[in-house]
Scaffold this motif. Structure first.
Motif, PDB file in Angstrom:
ATOM      1  N   TYR A   1       0.809  -1.220   0.000  1.00 36.51           N
ATOM      2  CA  TYR A   1       0.000   0.000   0.000  1.00 36.51           C
ATOM      3  C   TYR A   1       0.842   1.269   0.000  1.00 36.51           C
ATOM      4  CZ  TYR A   1      -3.231   3.632   1.273  1.00 36.51           C
ATOM      5  OH  TYR A   1      -3.951   4.798   1.279  1.00 36.51           O
ATOM      6  N   ASN A   2       1.987   1.236   0.699  1.00 33.76           N
ATOM      7  CA  ASN A   2       2.779   2.468   0.820  1.00 33.76           C
ATOM      8  C   ASN A   2       3.576   2.806  -0.430  1.00 33.76           C
ATOM      9  OD1 ASN A   2       2.025   3.295   3.415  1.00 33.76           O
ATOM     10  ND2 ASN A   2       3.200   1.585   4.236  1.00 33.76           N
TER      11      ASN A   2
ATOM     12  N   PHE B   1      -0.050   1.143  -8.305  1.00 32.87           N
ATOM     13  CA  PHE B   1      -1.229   1.849  -8.834  1.00 32.87           C
ATOM     14  C   PHE B   1      -2.048   0.927  -9.732  1.00 32.87           C
ATOM     15  CE2 PHE B   1       0.958   5.880  -7.710  1.00 32.87           C
ATOM     16  CZ  PHE B   1      -0.072   6.439  -6.974  1.00 32.87           C
TER      17      PHE B   1
ATOM     18  N   GLU C   1      -3.974  -1.334  -7.512  1.00 34.47           N
ATOM     19  CA  GLU C   1      -5.103  -0.621  -6.895  1.00 34.47           C
ATOM     20  C   GLU C   1      -6.279  -0.516  -7.870  1.00 34.47           C
ATOM     21  OE1 GLU C   1      -3.635   3.063  -5.206  1.00 34.47           O
ATOM     22  OE2 GLU C   1      -2.236   1.966  -3.945  1.00 34.47           O
TER      23      GLU C   1
ATOM     24  N   TYR D   1     -10.123  -2.804  -7.601  1.00 34.47           N
ATOM     25  CA  TYR D   1     -11.462  -2.220  -7.748  1.00 34.47           C
ATOM     26  C   TYR D   1     -12.296  -3.077  -8.703  1.00 34.47           C
ATOM     27  CZ  TYR D   1     -14.988   1.359  -8.583  1.00 34.47           C
ATOM     28  OH  TYR D   1     -16.174   2.033  -8.681  1.00 34.47           O
TER      29      TYR D   1
ATOM     30  N   ASN E   1     -14.191  -2.223   1.212  1.00 30.78           N
ATOM     31  CA  ASN E   1     -14.502  -1.117   0.292  1.00 30.78           C
ATOM     32  C   ASN E   1     -15.019   0.134   1.009  1.00 30.78           C
ATOM     33  OD1 ASN E   1     -13.737  -2.645  -1.871  1.00 30.78           O
ATOM     34  ND2 ASN E   1     -15.797  -3.347  -2.349  1.00 30.78           N
ATOM     35  N   GLN E   2     -15.271   0.009   2.312  1.00 25.67           N
ATOM     36  CA  GLN E   2     -15.744   1.171   3.065  1.00 25.67           C
ATOM     37  C   GLN E   2     -14.600   2.039   3.580  1.00 25.67           C
ATOM     38  OE1 GLN E   2     -19.157   1.845   3.452  1.00 25.67           O
ATOM     39  NE2 GLN E   2     -19.068   0.224   1.943  1.00 25.67           N
ATOM     40  N   ILE E   3     -13.392   1.533   3.444  1.00 27.00           N
ATOM     41  CA  ILE E   3     -12.255   2.242   4.057  1.00 27.00           C
ATOM     42  C   ILE E   3     -11.233   2.628   2.993  1.00 27.00           C
ATOM     43  CG2 ILE E   3     -10.374   1.941   5.730  1.00 27.00           C
ATOM     44  CD1 ILE E   3     -12.642   0.101   7.119  1.00 27.00           C
ATOM     45  N   GLU E   4     -10.672   3.823   3.178  1.00 26.11           N
ATOM     46  CA  GLU E   4      -9.812   4.405   2.156  1.00 26.11           C
ATOM     47  C   GLU E   4      -8.520   3.648   1.896  1.00 26.11           C
ATOM     48  OE1 GLU E   4     -11.006   9.028   3.259  1.00 26.11           O
ATOM     49  OE2 GLU E   4      -8.975   8.309   3.571  1.00 26.11           O
TER      50      GLU E   4
ATOM     51  N   TYR F   1      -7.681   0.332   2.011  1.00 27.28           N
ATOM     52  CA  TYR F   1      -7.757  -1.094   1.653  1.00 27.28           C
ATOM     53  C   TYR F   1      -7.163  -1.996   2.759  1.00 27.28           C
ATOM     54  CZ  TYR F   1      -7.431   1.123  -3.056  1.00 27.28           C
ATOM     55  OH  TYR F   1      -7.551   1.904  -4.169  1.00 27.28           O
TER      56      TYR F   1
END
Lengths: 339, 227
Positions: A37-38, A45, A48, A52, A124-127, A129
């Motif tokens: 993620y970092n 990208f 990410e 989705y 999916n509710q949290i920015e 992941y």
């Protein structure tokens, strides 16, 4: 094999879903392995973007897989018209050795897929992941279920033979019959009713006592929740076959758990099973959500979702009890005696 | 003391990566913008100004690098959170205004508030304040296609401000305006700056980037920020 529209529909549907699932699996593996993620590199990208798409597609695929359980039941019921000896879905499912294992596997899959869908929804509710690697690992682990389902469906469909006389529900769910159906039908009311109500009482105790006490008791309550819901589901099925059914049919010898889903019995089984499946799925998933600790935003969202699930599961359970005992009460009021 | 509000770190945007028509629009662009400042991104056509602005404005995601707005790594946000961030923090004035000609002035202005679930009464109240401010109150129910270029420009500015965003981005706002309208625009922009708005404008028009209100100018060439 019978070239019936329902058979073809199930085969095409399962094959298409397995194909989607397989594509999802490849992407899930890539995401699971490469996720960081970092990182601000191109690869991350792309992952990410991919997550989705994959999560949306898998959402659809697994939701459809869940619906397939009900389609299988409807198909089996329809096919009973072309299989000699079959009176309802039971006759179709027992016409070869793959029918009931397929149904059992689909019931298991129903709960597993439901849990994955809830985890996916939460992620999916949290920015950030937070559950992405866990959910894709989960997807990889549940893939064999989908493969097994499809294989069993093919075996079941290809072994449907209209020249072979099959058993009707009356002989499968008969106290004297061999096999699981006979054992379930043979469970006495004196055994299953106290067991079922003990489990319901334990559920209520767990919900309103254990989980409201200290952290240790809450932890214990969460631990208890998952197996309790499994026990609730199994005991409810046994009770439906051995006790509820005889009051629906008003016959001691008829204990089919499928016939009462038809128009002849005003689709009585539909709300009954709906409440049972919804209560169990939301209950066991709510229990699992209790274990989410980090990060705090995820715990907070999981807590909100969990409360909703606990609410649904509790009312689902109570609705099941009310619907389940309605024929018993009606029969008793009508005749003043028990069967 | 000024606070950093927009930061890009080595941002690169490649269109059609790995394909024969691959195009690197922005390459390793890093810039920092303080809160309340008026900044111009200048450069010739095709230098990557609009792409960089769209990356800052949450219209697109970078191929690599980071865009940070108000301390939030927006380039890492999933699409729905990015859109939410865009609606709450960024107002955008497009080169061709992108107004909906068949809708009224009022409806165009309140459009960004609809996904936010703001009540029609509150939407109308906020819009009326902006209509007064930009001298458009008498055009409230007019279809946008019936307005003059200058009026359309003011509607576009009002729409960008309706969500009370602290950051206003404008892509070549003077590209299709004559000198009188450009100077009107600069008056509005200066007023917005005075009210504490952070403004980032892309332009190759010297009237804009040489204006005394401009605090900082970044120059872009071939996708890179060169000064």
């Amino acid at each position: 094999m019978i070239l019936h529209p329902w058979v073809l529909g199930l085969i095409i549907g399962h094959s298409a879903l397995l194909l989607v699932f397989s594509l999802g699996l490849i992407n899930a593996w890539q995401i699971y392995r490469g996720w960081d993620y970092n990182s601000t590199e191109e690869k991350q990208f792309l992952l990410e973007k991919k997550t989705y798409l994959v999560s949306t597609v898998m959402n659809f695929a697994l939701f459809t897989q869940i619906l397939m359980l009900f389609l299988l039941e409807i198909a089996a019921d329809e096919l009973a018209n072309v299989l000699p000896g079959a009176m309802c879905a039971v006759g179709t499912l027992s016409s070869n050795s793959y029918g009931f294992p397929l149904l059992d596997l689909k019931i298991l899959s129903f709960f597993v897929y439901f849990i994955w869908l809830v985890i996916n929804y939460l992620d999916n509710q949290i920015e950030t992941y937070p559950l992405v690697r866990k959910k894709y690992l989960g997807l990889i682990l549940i893939y064999p279920l989908a493969v097994m389902e499809t294989i069993l469906l093919f075996m079941f469909a290809f072994n449907l033979d209209p020249s072979v006389i099959t058993s009707c529900c009356g002989s499968v769910y008969n106290e004297g019959a061999e096999g699981l159906g006979g054992s379930l039908a043979g469970a006495s009311a004196g055994f299953i009713l106290p067991l079922f109500f003990s489990i319901v009482t334990l559920q209520l105790l767990n919900r309103f006592v254990f989980k409201r006490w200290s952290t240790v008791d809450k932890w214990f309550g969460n631990l208890l929740e998952f197996p309790l819901w499994i026990a609730f589901f199994i005991s409810a099925i046994v009770m439906t076959i051995s006790f509820i059914s005889i009051y629906v049919y008003e016959m001691l010898s008829h204990k089919c758990p499928f016939c009462f889903m038809g128009a002849e019995y005003y689709y009585y089984g539909v709300p009954l099973y709906f409440c049972l499946f919804v209560a169990t799925a939301t209950g066991m998933t709510g229990g699992l959500l209790g274990y989410i600790r980090q990060p705090s935003i995820l715990r907070e969202k999981a807590g909100i979702l969990r409360k909703k699930m606990e609410f649904v599961s509790l009312w689902g359970m109570l609705a099941f009890v009310v619907i389940g005992f309605l024929p018993f009460v009606a029969y008793y009021m009508k005749t003043g005696r028990l069967i | 003391m000024s606070n950093l509000i927009i930061e890009t770190i080595n941002v690169t945007k490649t269109y059609n990566p790995g394909k024969p028509n691959e195009a690197i629009a922005v390459k390793d662009a890093s810039l920092q913008i303080n809160e309340g400042s008026l900044v111009v991104l200048k450069g010739p056509s095709g230098s990557g100004k609009t792409t960089l602005l769209s990356l800052i404005g949450c219209q697109a995601k970078p191929t690599r690098g980071e865009v940070i707005i108000r301390g939030k790594r927006i380039s890492k946000l999933p699409e729905k959170f990015m859109n939410r961030h865009k609606r709450n923090h960024i107002g955008f004035i497009f080169q061709h205004f992108q107004l909906i000609g068949g809708m009224s002035v009022l409806d165009n202005i309140v459009l960004p508030l609809i996904p936010e679930g703001i009540s029609p009464k509150e939407r109308s109240k906020r819009a009326d304040r902006l209509l007064e401010r930009f001298d458009l109150a008498h055009r409230r129910q007019f279809k946008v296609s019936y307005l003059s270029g200058g009026e359309q420009q003011r509607v576009a500015i009002a729409r960008a401000l309706i969500n009370n965003a602290g950051i206003l981005l404008a892509d070549e706002p003077s590209a299709h305006l004559d000198s009188r309208l450009t100077s009107d625009l600069l008056v509005y922009i200066n007023q917005l700056k005075q009210s504490g708005q952070t403004i980032l404008i892309t332009s190759h028009d010297p009237i804009i980037y040489q204006h005394p209100a401009v605090d900082q100018v970044f120059e872009m060439k071939d996708g890179q920020v060169i000064s």
